[in-house]
Design a protein around this motif. Structure first.
Motif, short mmCIF file in Angstrom:
data_model
loop_
_atom_site.label_atom_id
_atom_site.label_comp_id
_atom_site.label_asym_id
_atom_site.label_seq_id
_atom_site.Cartn_x
_atom_site.Cartn_y
_atom_site.Cartn_z
N UNK A 45 0.77 -1.10 0.01
CA UNK A 45 0.15 0.03 -0.15
C UNK A 45 0.83 1.29 -0.03
N UNK A 46 0.57 2.15 -1.07
CA UNK A 46 1.61 3.20 -1.20
C UNK A 46 0.54 4.55 -1.37
N UNK A 47 1.31 5.83 -0.66
CA UNK A 47 0.33 7.04 -1.07
C UNK A 47 0.44 7.25 -2.41
N UNK A 48 -0.36 7.89 -2.96
CA UNK A 48 -0.91 8.37 -4.28
C UNK A 48 0.02 9.63 -4.49
N UNK A 49 0.45 9.96 -5.83
CA UNK A 49 0.92 11.14 -6.13
C UNK A 49 0.34 11.50 -7.61
N UNK A 50 0.38 12.81 -7.87
CA UNK A 50 -0.07 12.99 -9.06
C UNK A 50 1.00 13.58 -10.12
N UNK A 51 1.38 13.10 -11.28
CA UNK A 51 2.31 13.56 -12.02
C UNK A 51 1.84 14.70 -13.00
N UNK A 90 11.45 12.27 -13.85
CA UNK A 90 12.35 12.97 -15.04
C UNK A 90 12.13 14.58 -15.01
N UNK A 91 13.03 15.04 -15.59
CA UNK A 91 13.07 16.72 -15.31
C UNK A 91 11.87 17.37 -15.63
N UNK A 92 11.10 16.91 -16.63
CA UNK A 92 10.05 17.92 -17.15
C UNK A 92 8.81 17.26 -16.42
N UNK A 93 8.72 16.46 -15.56
CA UNK A 93 7.39 15.95 -14.75
C UNK A 93 7.81 16.13 -13.22
N UNK A 94 6.69 16.59 -12.47
CA UNK A 94 6.97 16.93 -11.30
C UNK A 94 5.68 15.93 -10.54
N UNK A 95 5.85 15.14 -9.54
CA UNK A 95 5.00 14.20 -8.74
C UNK A 95 4.74 14.85 -7.45
N UNK A 96 3.29 15.10 -7.19
CA UNK A 96 3.01 15.94 -6.02
C UNK A 96 2.14 14.93 -5.15
N UNK A 97 2.41 14.98 -4.04
CA UNK A 97 1.49 14.16 -3.06
C UNK A 97 0.00 14.67 -3.25
N UNK A 98 -0.84 13.49 -3.15
CA UNK A 98 -2.15 13.66 -3.04
C UNK A 98 -2.96 13.26 -1.79
N UNK A 99 -3.76 14.25 -1.21
CA UNK A 99 -4.42 13.84 -0.12
C UNK A 99 -5.96 13.55 -0.12
N UNK A 100 -6.44 12.43 0.41
CA UNK A 100 -7.82 12.26 0.18
C UNK A 100 -7.89 11.36 -0.57
N UNK A 101 -6.98 10.50 -1.31
CA UNK A 101 -7.21 9.38 -1.94
C UNK A 101 -6.95 8.11 -1.28
N UNK A 102 -7.52 7.11 -1.58
CA UNK A 102 -7.16 5.84 -0.68
C UNK A 102 -5.75 5.50 -1.72
N UNK A 148 -2.42 16.35 -19.64
CA UNK A 148 -3.04 15.98 -18.62
C UNK A 148 -2.22 15.82 -17.29
N UNK A 149 -2.77 15.18 -16.21
CA UNK A 149 -1.86 14.60 -15.25
C UNK A 149 -2.30 13.27 -15.12
N UNK A 150 -1.53 12.56 -14.19
CA UNK A 150 -1.35 11.05 -14.16
C UNK A 150 -1.15 10.87 -12.75
N UNK A 151 -2.04 9.63 -12.05
CA UNK A 151 -2.04 9.27 -10.79
C UNK A 151 -0.97 7.95 -10.70
N UNK A 152 0.15 8.26 -9.97
CA UNK A 152 1.08 7.02 -9.64
C UNK A 152 1.29 6.85 -8.22
#
Length: 295
Positions: free
Chosen positions: A165-171, A248-260, A234-238
């Motif tokens: 089980x891992x926290x979600x991030x949005x790319x 990668x340098x052109x993509x940022x991964x931001x933590x998401x709160x409130x998702x399983x 678009x964005x992408x959940x990972x």
């Protein structure tokens, strides 16, 4: 069963498929006359004809058709029970093909290492499962078991031990408004297009990994998705480990709160459950328990 011998049942099933005494004998490595003898013995035990034979053709009687329909699954299950017992008696050996979706991270490698230490006579092979086809490799028999993203609601598949089980991030692109944020909320994701998996991934699975009503492109692989993200399409959940692996340098991964949390699970086909698969599932469960305890 009134003294019915397994060879009689095997003979009937072969004859029911071939509808030819000679070909049935070839399948069973017996003579045509032996097929006739075995069939006659079975019909005598049952008390009725199962097969009609003329000079031109062989066909099942109505009772024979019903007997075949009921016998085949029972015979297959009996054969599987015998195979499982033989496998347990001689230990786990041969080859185990393992699929993975996302990233073959340290946890997966630990599970494989645990399995190999316990069963050195079994060779493991590892193959990536396409993002847009999480269950296809298992169904096609290309892998014996796979570590895939949940949810799994497939009646022909078995869901074994959960893997992590891992926290979600949005790319997002470095130019996206989210890129400067420390975190984003689940509700905010519904306002942006989320890149989703293309078919043949089931609709419920695609929606779980792209919970946004805003239209966005569908992709077959993670790399396709990240390329679209970098282009601002678009964005992408990972999950966090996959995001770290695909940084990668052109993509940022931001933590998401409130998702399983993102959850991986072990799956295999109901008709393909072997002692090797069960042993691997135990290794996954044990390796995951050790990792969770150390976390």
């Amino acid at each position: 069963m009134g003294g019915v011998e397994i060879r009689e049942l095997e003979c009937f099933l072969a004859l029911a498929e071939e509808l030819h005494f000679g070909r049935a004998g070839e399948r069973l490595y017996v003579s045509q006359s032996r097929v006739s003898q075995l069939l006659a013995a079975l019909e005598q035990r049952i008390g009725a004809r199962l097969v009609e034979r003329t000079s031109r053709r062989v066909r099942l009687t109505p009772l024979g058709e019903r007997f075949r329909a009921e016998l085949r699954p029972a015979y297959d299950e009996l054969a599987a029970v015998v195979d499982r017992a033989k496998g347990a008696a001689r230990g786990v050996e041969g080859r185990l093909r393992i699929g993975f979706q996302g990233t073959a991270d340290a946890r997966l490698m630990e599970a494989i290492t645990t399995f190999q230490k316990r069963h050195p006579a079994c060779v493991t092979e590892i193959a990536e499962v396409p993002f847009a086809d999480p269950f296809g490799a298992v169904r096609a028999g290309d892998v014996d078991a796979a570590i895939v993203l949940l949810p799994v609601a497939e009646p022909d598949l078995v869901l074994g031990p959960l893997f992590s089980r891992e926290p979600q991030t949005v790319a997002v692109s470095v130019r996206h408004p989210f890129a400067k944020r420390a975190a984003v909320g689940a509700a905010e994701l519904r306002e942006v297009p989320l890149v989703a998996a293309a078919a043949p991934a089931p609709a419920y699975w695609r929606e779980a990994h792209a919970p946004s009503p805003v239209p966005a492109p569908a992709v077959r692989t993670l790399q396709e998705g990240l390329t679209l993200v970098a282009a601002g399409r678009g964005a992408m959940l990972l999950c966090r480990p996959t995001a770290s692996y695909h940084g990668r340098e052109d993509v940022v991964f931001v933590p998401v709160r409130g998702l399983p949390d993102s959850v991986l699970g072990t799956v295999w086909h109901r008709d393909g459950e072997t002692e090797r698969v069960r042993a691997f599932a135990r290794a996954v469960a044990d390796a995951t328990a050790v990792a969770d305890a150390a976390a």
